[in-house]
Scaffold this motif. Structure first.
Motif, short mmCIF file in Angstrom:
data_model
loop_
_atom_site.label_atom_id
_atom_site.label_comp_id
_atom_site.label_asym_id
_atom_site.label_seq_id
_atom_site.Cartn_x
_atom_site.Cartn_y
_atom_site.Cartn_z
N ILE A 48 0.83 -1.21 0.00
CA ILE A 48 0.00 0.00 0.00
C ILE A 48 0.86 1.25 0.00
O ILE A 48 0.51 2.26 -0.62
CB ILE A 48 -0.96 -0.02 1.22
CG1 ILE A 48 -2.10 -1.01 0.97
CG2 ILE A 48 -1.53 1.35 1.52
CD1 ILE A 48 -3.11 -0.59 -0.07
N THR A 274 -10.62 14.27 -11.66
CA THR A 274 -11.96 13.82 -12.02
C THR A 274 -12.19 13.95 -13.52
O THR A 274 -12.72 13.03 -14.17
CB THR A 274 -13.02 14.64 -11.25
OG1 THR A 274 -12.66 14.65 -9.87
CG2 THR A 274 -14.41 14.04 -11.39
N GLU A 277 -10.24 11.24 -15.30
CA GLU A 277 -10.88 9.92 -15.18
C GLU A 277 -12.05 9.82 -16.15
O GLU A 277 -12.26 8.79 -16.78
CB GLU A 277 -11.33 9.68 -13.74
CG GLU A 277 -10.19 9.24 -12.84
CD GLU A 277 -10.54 9.26 -11.36
OE1 GLU A 277 -11.73 9.24 -11.04
OE2 GLU A 277 -9.61 9.32 -10.55
N VAL A 290 -6.10 4.09 -13.84
CA VAL A 290 -6.43 3.33 -12.63
C VAL A 290 -5.82 3.98 -11.40
O VAL A 290 -4.77 4.64 -11.48
CB VAL A 290 -5.96 1.85 -12.70
CG1 VAL A 290 -6.64 1.11 -13.83
CG2 VAL A 290 -4.46 1.75 -12.82
N ASP A 291 -6.53 3.79 -10.29
CA ASP A 291 -6.04 4.29 -9.01
C ASP A 291 -5.30 3.13 -8.33
O ASP A 291 -5.93 2.14 -7.94
CB ASP A 291 -7.23 4.75 -8.16
CG ASP A 291 -6.78 5.29 -6.81
OD1 ASP A 291 -5.61 5.05 -6.44
OD2 ASP A 291 -7.60 5.93 -6.13
N VAL A 293 -4.04 2.63 -5.42
CA VAL A 293 -4.45 2.28 -4.04
C VAL A 293 -5.70 1.40 -4.09
O VAL A 293 -5.78 0.37 -3.40
CB VAL A 293 -4.69 3.55 -3.19
CG1 VAL A 293 -5.27 3.19 -1.83
CG2 VAL A 293 -3.39 4.31 -3.03
N GLU A 294 -6.66 1.80 -4.94
CA GLU A 294 -7.90 1.01 -5.06
C GLU A 294 -7.59 -0.41 -5.51
O GLU A 294 -8.11 -1.38 -4.97
CB GLU A 294 -8.81 1.65 -6.12
CG GLU A 294 -9.89 2.54 -5.53
CD GLU A 294 -10.71 3.19 -6.63
OE1 GLU A 294 -10.94 2.53 -7.66
OE2 GLU A 294 -11.08 4.37 -6.44
N VAL A 295 -6.72 -0.50 -6.51
CA VAL A 295 -6.38 -1.82 -7.06
C VAL A 295 -5.67 -2.67 -6.02
O VAL A 295 -5.99 -3.85 -5.83
CB VAL A 295 -5.51 -1.67 -8.34
CG1 VAL A 295 -5.03 -3.02 -8.84
CG2 VAL A 295 -6.30 -0.96 -9.42
N GLU A 297 -5.81 -2.34 -2.78
CA GLU A 297 -6.71 -2.68 -1.68
C GLU A 297 -7.60 -3.85 -2.06
O GLU A 297 -7.91 -4.71 -1.23
CB GLU A 297 -7.55 -1.46 -1.28
CG GLU A 297 -6.77 -0.53 -0.37
CD GLU A 297 -7.52 0.72 0.04
OE1 GLU A 297 -7.02 1.43 0.91
OE2 GLU A 297 -8.60 0.98 -0.54
N GLU A 298 -7.99 -3.88 -3.35
CA GLU A 298 -8.80 -4.99 -3.83
C GLU A 298 -8.00 -6.29 -3.73
O GLU A 298 -8.49 -7.33 -3.28
CB GLU A 298 -9.21 -4.73 -5.27
CG GLU A 298 -10.46 -5.49 -5.68
CD GLU A 298 -10.88 -5.07 -7.09
OE1 GLU A 298 -11.18 -5.97 -7.87
OE2 GLU A 298 -10.86 -3.85 -7.37
#
Lengths: 396, 231
Positions: A48, A274, A277, A290-291, A293-295, A297-298
């Protein structure tokens, strides 16, 4: 206390096989869940933190996970490439800055990262010895690369061809080691950095060769039409950029179509992010944003889910092992009933006899706990690298 | 002096009651207790040692009344003043011969294990002819050697009273003779009182007093157990 420990020591020494089995069982009962938790937590933190320092990543449409892992760690299979013009398009907005990445080549076990000088500033990478990239064909290497390959500034490092059967281009390039980066504790330590143009030379999109205007090479010329000269295969291509041949290197084709594998994108503000995106939501777009952090975290969510399943399994096995261990202790006490009775008969103090028996059990438990503590510490130290290696599909 | 008065003992849940109305035995003498199996000889020995507590009556050892002591006091008295030798030797199998001898000093705070004690253990082992076996695990000793280790363990605390439950019961005739010689010689030298439960009538003449247990006891119900006379 000395006498109690002596008796315990003698008993354990005499029953060493039984003790070793019990100690190992107990250490595994404790270690497996704690070790698993430690390795996942440490890995999560490490994964992370790198993702957290990378705002957005632009890449060819496909697996976001593959794109993020490759762009952060370089050590996975390179994702699909996309045209350089997509990177140039990012620069049209003054609120957005970006860094291109090209990660299709390797030098032995180490990834070659084609990028711009901005990457070094962004990751706070400093050159510990030698200089940063100056000319085409130069590379700066992470300190672990230098350490393992025994390289110093002034040495050379050859790229590995992407395939030995790739006869059309992508000849190995002999790179000049210009500098060695200071340790950063990140995957950058194990990477070779080159200018993006140098990466394109490896792609076969640029090359340098003997000057066909020279009289001595007339035999190699097949056709001459103004500045366009078509030569046969006898013309020697350079596999190393030197001061003397640098001028002969040139690109063929439109650089806007040249490939890159990712771009690290830095929107100046949330609005810009924004808008950006939104730009890539269209189906006609060949790239997506792509973000990381989101990826990540998934990915970690999936890992933690697996971890929880494993811990549940381990706890069930652990409980049955614990029950067996208790049974072994109980049977052992039953087998020693006569010995204990003898101690009572000759006048041993009740408390002392109990202390000897309890100390034996505690010693086994303590040894088990100690081994599990050592294993957990080692896991905390090496586990994340191993897990990262597994996730990235190669050495960490 | 060992004094037993109106002693009555029964094991909880068993149909066995041992009664000894009166038994006196002077300190410094040797006695053999004989009698049929299951009559309560071993129980009597354990009552003298304070390991078992009589339901009624009293046991006095050299003016110390065991029946008035609590468990901790009885244990302390036993380990300081009484040596015990068992038919099965009852050595601790994970200890060496020396460590078995020193066992009483490790299982109570009443006795302190000093260098002098270790020296005494070496002297005793020399007297019993097992000096070379001191560091050998007791499982690797012969029956005779094991019994000598058990005797050394019992004598190492310099007890005033030595209680032996068929100490030669598991020995061959040669070892039996040798062990009894050693035992008698040692107790005479140290002026230790010796009470031995035995079925061996051939050697009764060695003892100053022979007690036929049925003569001093009144068992209400004898409950014979296989392999021993312990009820």
């Amino acid at each position: 206390m000395k006498d109690i420990l002596y008796m315990v020591g003698q008993y354990i020494r005499h029953h060493r096989v039984k003790t070793i089995i019990l100690v190992l069982s107990i250490s595994l009962i404790i270690y497996l869940p704690s070790g698993l938790r430690v390795v996942v937590n440490e890995s999560a933190e490490s994964l992370i933190s790198r993702a957290g320092s990378t705002p957005l990543i632009l890449g060819a449409k496909g697996s976001p996970l593959e794109l993020v892992l490759n762009s952060l760690y370089f050590d996975t299979d390179a994702p699909e490439s996309f045209p350089y013009k997509e990177y140039l398009r990012l620069g049209e907005s003054p609120e957005i800055s970006a860094i291109p990445l090209h990660t299709r080549f390797r030098a032995g076990e180490f990834p070659i990262v084609g990028t711009s000088m901005d990457y070094f500033n962004y990751r706070n990478l400093t050159v510990a010895s030698g200089e940063n990239l100056v000319f085409l064909g130069d590379c700066v290497i992470g300190f672990r690369v230098a350490e393992r390959l025994g390289l110093e500034p002034g040495d050379s490092l050859i790229s590995t061809p992407s395939s030995v059967f790739n006869l059309a281009g992508a000849y190995p390039l002999m790179m000049n080691v210009q500098g060695i980066l200071a340790p950063s504790g990140t995957p950058d330590d194990e990477s070779v950095f080159v200018d993006l143009k140098t990466a394109w030379i490896m792609e076969g999109l640029a090359h340098g060769h003997e000057d066909l205007q020279q009289d001595g090479l007339n035999g190699s010329v097949l056709e001459r039409e103004g500045d366009n000269i078509i030569a046969n295969a006898s013309v020697a291509e350079y596999n190393r950029v030197t001061e003397s041949n640098m001028q002969s290197f040139h690109f063929h084709g439109d650089p806007g179509k040249f490939p890159i594998t990712a771009a690290l994108v830095f929107p100046g503000n949330q609005r810009a992010a924004t808008l950006l995106e939104g730009r890539y939501l269209g189906e006609e777009e060949v790239v997506h944003l792509v973000d990381p952090v989101e990826v990540m975290e998934e990915l970690l969510g999936t890992i933690i889910k697996i971890q929880n399943y494993m811990i549940t399994g381990i706890v069930i096995i652990g409980l049955s092992t614990l029950a067996t261990t208790v049974l072994v202790f109980m049977l052992s006490l039953r087998l020693r009933k006569k010995e204990i009775e003898t101690m009572h008969k000759i006048g041993g103090a009740r408390r002392r006899i109990r202390a000897i028996l309890v100390s034996e059990i505690l010693s086994v438990l303590l040894m088990g706990a100690l081994i599990s503590l050592i294993l957990t510490t080692l896991t905390a130290h090496f586990g994340p690298a191993i897990l990262k290696g597994i996730l990235l599909g190669g050495g960490a | 002096m060992i004094e037993v008065r109106n002693l009555q003992f029964e094991y909880p849940g068993r149909e066995f009651t041992l009664r000894v109305p009166s038994f006196d035995f002077p300190f410094g003498s040797t006695a053999a207790i004989t009698g049929p199996s299951g009559i309560g000889k071993t129980t009597f020995l354990l009552l003298l040692a304070g390991y078992l507590v009589p339901g009624e009556g009293k046991v006095t050892i050299n003016a110390t009344q065991l029946s008035e002591m609590n468990d901790r006091e009885r244990r302390a008295f036993r380990i300081r003043h009484i040596g015990m030798v068992f038919q099965e030797f009852e050595l601790i199998e994970y200890l060496s011969a020396l460590d078995n001898m020193l066992l009483p000093f490790r299982i109570t705070p009443e006795l302190e294990l000093t260098r002098e004690v270790v020296e005494r253990a070496r002297d005793l082992s020399g007297a019993f002819g097992i000096t070379g076996l001191m560091h050998r695990n007791v499982r690797r000793l012969s029956q005779g050697e094991r019994q000598r280790v058990a005797l050394c363990r019992a004598l190492l605390t310099k007890p005033g009273l030595l209680l032996c439950d068929e100490p030669t019961g598991n020995l061959d005739p040669v070892n039996k003779e040798r062990t009894l010689d050693l035992l008698m010689e040692t107790v005479q030298q140290s002026k230790t009182t010796l009470v031995v439960v035995t079925h061996d009538h051939l050697h009764l003449t060695r003892f100053e007093r022979v007690v036929d247990f049925p003569e001093i006891s009144q068992p209400l119900t004898a409950h014979k157990e296989e392999g021993g006379d312990r009820p």
